[in-house]
Design an enzyme around this catalytic site. Structure first.
Site, PDB file in Angstrom:
ATOM      1  N   LYS B 107       0.812  -1.220   0.000  1.00 21.87           N
ATOM      2  CA  LYS B 107       0.000   0.000   0.000  1.00 21.87           C
ATOM      3  C   LYS B 107       0.842   1.265   0.000  1.00 21.87           C
ATOM      4  O   LYS B 107       0.604   2.185  -0.797  1.00 21.87           O
ATOM      5  CB  LYS B 107      -0.880  -0.065   1.249  1.00 21.87           C
ATOM      6  CG  LYS B 107      -1.548   1.172   1.704  1.00 21.87           C
ATOM      7  CD  LYS B 107      -2.050   0.939   3.121  1.00 21.87           C
ATOM      8  CE  LYS B 107      -0.896   0.908   4.097  1.00 21.87           C
ATOM      9  NZ  LYS B 107      -0.840  -0.042   5.136  1.00 21.87           N
ATOM     10  N   VAL B 134      -5.265  -2.597  -0.904  1.00 30.50           N
ATOM     11  CA  VAL B 134      -6.365  -1.922  -0.205  1.00 30.50           C
ATOM     12  C   VAL B 134      -7.461  -2.933   0.109  1.00 30.50           C
ATOM     13  O   VAL B 134      -7.858  -3.706  -0.761  1.00 30.50           O
ATOM     14  CB  VAL B 134      -7.008  -0.803  -1.058  1.00 30.50           C
ATOM     15  CG1 VAL B 134      -8.047  -0.043  -0.251  1.00 30.50           C
ATOM     16  CG2 VAL B 134      -5.967   0.150  -1.604  1.00 30.50           C
ATOM     17  N   ILE B 138     -11.371  -7.826   0.112  1.00 26.06           N
ATOM     18  CA  ILE B 138     -12.551  -7.206  -0.519  1.00 26.06           C
ATOM     19  C   ILE B 138     -12.245  -6.903  -1.981  1.00 26.06           C
ATOM     20  O   ILE B 138     -11.274  -6.228  -2.270  1.00 26.06           O
ATOM     21  CB  ILE B 138     -12.928  -5.888   0.184  1.00 26.06           C
ATOM     22  CG1 ILE B 138     -13.079  -6.097   1.688  1.00 26.06           C
ATOM     23  CG2 ILE B 138     -14.197  -5.299  -0.416  1.00 26.06           C
ATOM     24  CD1 ILE B 138     -13.280  -4.799   2.459  1.00 26.06           C
ATOM     25  N   ASP B 203      -2.527   5.286   7.548  1.00 23.87           N
ATOM     26  CA  ASP B 203      -2.850   4.053   6.819  1.00 23.87           C
ATOM     27  C   ASP B 203      -4.073   4.265   5.915  1.00 23.87           C
ATOM     28  O   ASP B 203      -4.059   3.916   4.735  1.00 23.87           O
ATOM     29  CB  ASP B 203      -3.125   2.931   7.838  1.00 23.87           C
ATOM     30  CG  ASP B 203      -3.628   1.656   7.177  1.00 23.87           C
ATOM     31  OD1 ASP B 203      -2.803   0.900   6.647  1.00 23.87           O
ATOM     32  OD2 ASP B 203      -4.856   1.432   7.169  1.00 23.87           O
ATOM     33  N   LYS B 207      -4.550   4.361   1.565  1.00 27.02           N
ATOM     34  CA  LYS B 207      -5.565   3.592   0.845  1.00 27.02           C
ATOM     35  C   LYS B 207      -6.470   4.527   0.040  1.00 27.02           C
ATOM     36  O   LYS B 207      -6.871   4.205  -1.083  1.00 27.02           O
ATOM     37  CB  LYS B 207      -6.368   2.752   1.839  1.00 27.02           C
ATOM     38  CG  LYS B 207      -5.523   1.629   2.461  1.00 27.02           C
ATOM     39  CD  LYS B 207      -6.204   0.989   3.656  1.00 27.02           C
ATOM     40  CE  LYS B 207      -5.359  -0.141   4.235  1.00 27.02           C
ATOM     41  NZ  LYS B 207      -5.853  -0.572   5.567  1.00 27.02           N
ATOM     42  N   GLY B 304      -5.579  -9.303   7.326  1.00 26.35           N
ATOM     43  CA  GLY B 304      -5.486 -10.711   7.697  1.00 26.35           C
ATOM     44  C   GLY B 304      -4.806 -11.508   6.609  1.00 26.35           C
ATOM     45  O   GLY B 304      -4.940 -11.212   5.421  1.00 26.35           O
TER      46      GLY B 304
END
Lengths: 429, 429
Positions: B107, B134, B138, B203, B207, B304
């Site tokens: 990132k 990012v 998802i 952070d 993103k 994760g």
């Protein structure tokens, strides 16, 4: 690499077709800049000359003959927006025979003949794109095919019918009956004048077939989906559900169980803390559970001219890129294996039940005994309201096999104190 | 078309790297069947021999020298999971120089050097894939690049930092202070031992830069993002917010305004009926508003090992498909134009404010006057709790330019009855 040109033929000017023409006019240049290909709307076909005239396109672009698109060697990509099985199916086959990629929003056709058509496309080194067939503008087919390609999906749960979700939202928020909420949906354009495909769950079942085919790499026939509509859900059920911490939704559920795939569409109680419970009004969402990715939810407008047109043009753009970059052979993902299916009777779930009974001592214990004798254990029993000498009883079971529950229910309903016609809604596990 | 083979080199065995090795072992065959390409993990590099040994891979696969991957002509795709700017940046350039496609979850690097690296890739007819940079698992980059290619996105609002979302959820649900919630997050593995990048919003800002670059086809430098962390938000603010119908979230907001792009990261009050309010715990979601598609939300686990590994391998699969199908030249989408930016002082928003004041007659009217004189109109004023002779006042403004609000706030804070150090949180409009 020089900028490419890809020529498009459009079959069918209904709501979505007009949306595609409008969106391409408005954003064509921006799309072309992003993908390095000019998308040219070469020909538009509809049976109705008046509809064609209304588009404001040049005379040479519009025609009432499908053959003008299907047989035009200039055309690279055919968009099929006619809907229904025939003549859409034959036209797609003709397009493939004439070496054209196909983009379609045709849910019924892909659900019932998708494998056949994809096999023809594969043999011809062409592709059929169908992002718009499920979930309108929600990115869904592409995530299932590409983004989650490395994972094993074990369950998907969708709110994929905007009409019924709008109806349940109105029943819940405005205390309307199902009939009044349906009238409201029709007035607001969220339900058709004949809403039976939506109300009876068939629309959701078709979408479930398409999604599950991709998610589980399986060949699925429509009769392998257990389908129940929303007709049995009353305002009272929705109010009780909320009281015990649930929202009522029409769910399309596909699960990979040890014994095979379990596919079903039915109303269900969804815990209020579950992200699907917050999907309101005409919105759709698909909640996907993968071994590695965990939970993913894709949410948005599941219908409507412009949202669906974005999905159609995203597919056209993908076809155009693949043509422009001269990719060799088709990039169809998705294999459709023979699968075993688990019938609804063998699925374990929890049940909500509401019914009327004589309001006298001993009824509740007779009821509990009848369930207990059939090994159906109860998680919750509520008796709150009485009407004269009639009491309303709401109960929720623990997990139980459908067949065992139905057998127990039959015995319970045979008790002399219990009135007929209970409400029965399953819980999302 | 015969089945292809694509060989992979992996740089860096941290959490995600191990996840990628595990997932490829487990699902490699299934992936291969879907995409018609065998993915072969040819070499794995880490500085730490012990980590390499722990993977259980054949001896010839593991190495401590990056050059063994970067210079191996057999390797088609390099996965960079080292993180940080250097040596990751130089290694990616070396991989491109040696004709390898690149997949990265980095990132920081993509946010700060993405355009440079993509330009190098484009010149070499290669691609850099960064879905994992990012939002973990998802599907996000691919939907922004491909699914929404036909639309004009005018706003995106993301909960893209799991640590801060977990902290706010605990503060809200368990009445914890920020400090205690952070400790809990650290205990549960949702916060690092040095959580400053998360807590201070950096952070989320990185993103936001990556997402906004794609959504708005714009070139974005880190200093064009206004960044505020969550340090100023107290348990009391979260409780008041809920009382007036809002949840507090750390939002990353990118907007296309008439005057240019407005990019900011700060805590915000989100209406409870908004789908983002239901994004709890460590989950992430990105809410996208397009002219045509309407609202789309993509939700899931933003971090994760395994979720992120699915994104890495989806990118590897896309690279593999493109190699196998011999697509000519790169398929990089995304153009990055120079953009104008709207500074935070010119953004119109609503503000929540909480502060202490002397509990005596006339204070509220002095306060209202001070705001009124600066043309800041108030939507809501609550004075509920007193502590001795001190009253707690909560107010919410109507829409107001940031600069005008800050000026008014300065005057209000100068009133003798008002105590210093107010809580100030913007509202999601």
């Amino acid at each position: 690499m020089d900028k490419g040109i890809v020529k498009i033929g459009l079959l069918g000017i209904g709501t979505i077709g007009s949306g595609v023409v409008t969106l391409l006019k408005k954003n064509g240049r921006a799309i072309s800049e992003k993908i390095d290909v000019d998308l040219v709307l070469e020909k538009v076909v509809d049976r109705d000359p008046a509809k064609l005239q209304s588009l404001g396109l040049p005379e040479e672009t519009i025609t009432t003959k499908a053959a003008d698109v299907l047989e035009d060697p200039e055309i690279d990509v055919v968009i099929e927006l006619i809907g229904g099985i025939e003549p859409a199916r034959s036209m797609i086959i003709a397009a493939l025979d004439n070496d054209k990629h196909v983009v379609t929003a045709n849910k019924d056709l892909i659900a019932s003949h998708g494998e056949e058509l994809l096999a023809i496309a594969r043999d011809k080194n062409l592709n059929i794109y169908y992002e718009a067939s499920v979930g309108g503008g929600i990115p869904l087919i592409r995530p299932l095919k590409q983004s989650l390609v490395a994972d094993r999906i074990h369950r998907l749960v969708g709110i994929v019918n905007g009409t019924t979700n709008y109806i349940f939202t109105r029943m819940d928020q405005d205390n309307l009956s199902l009939e009044d909420a349906l009238l409201e949906a029709q007035k607001r354009g969220f339900a058709e004048s004949d809403p039976s495909n939506d109300i009876e769950g068939r629309d959701a079942a078709y979408k479930l077939i398409i999604m599950s085919g991709l998610a589980f790499s399986s060949s699925i026939e429509p009769d392998q989906v257990h389908v129940e509509g929303i007709g049995g859900v009353t305002y009272e059920d929705i109010a009780y559900a909320r009281e015990i911490g649930y929202a009522v939704k029409l769910l399309a559920i596909g699960e990979k169980l040890p014994a095979g795939l379990a596919l079903r569409v039915h109303p269900a109680l969804v815990p209020l803390a579950h992200p699907l419970a917050a999907v309101l009004n005409e919105f759709n969402a698909i909640y996907i559970e993968g071994d590695a990715v965990g939970e993913v939810m894709l949410y948005g407008r599941g219908a409507g001219a412009m949202p669906t047109a974005t999905a159609v043009l995203a597919d056209v753009a993908e076809a155009a890129r693949s043509i422009h970059h001269q990719c060799v052979d088709t990039m169809i993902e998705g294999t459709f294996h023979k699968a075993s299916f688990v019938p609804i009777k063998d699925i374990r779930t929890r049940f909500y039940l509401r019914f009327l009974a004589d309001d006298r001592p001993g009824v509740l214990s007779a009821l509990a005994n009848a369930f207990g004798n059939e090994q159906v254990s109860l998680d919750m029993v509520i008796q709150k309201r009485s009407f004269g000498d009639t009491a309303e009883i709401v109960l929720v079971t623990h997990l139980v096999r459908e067949e065992a529950f139905q057998k127990a229910l039959e015995k319970v309903m045979a008790l002399p104190a219990i009135k007929p016609n209970p409400s029965m809604i399953r819980l999302l596990g």
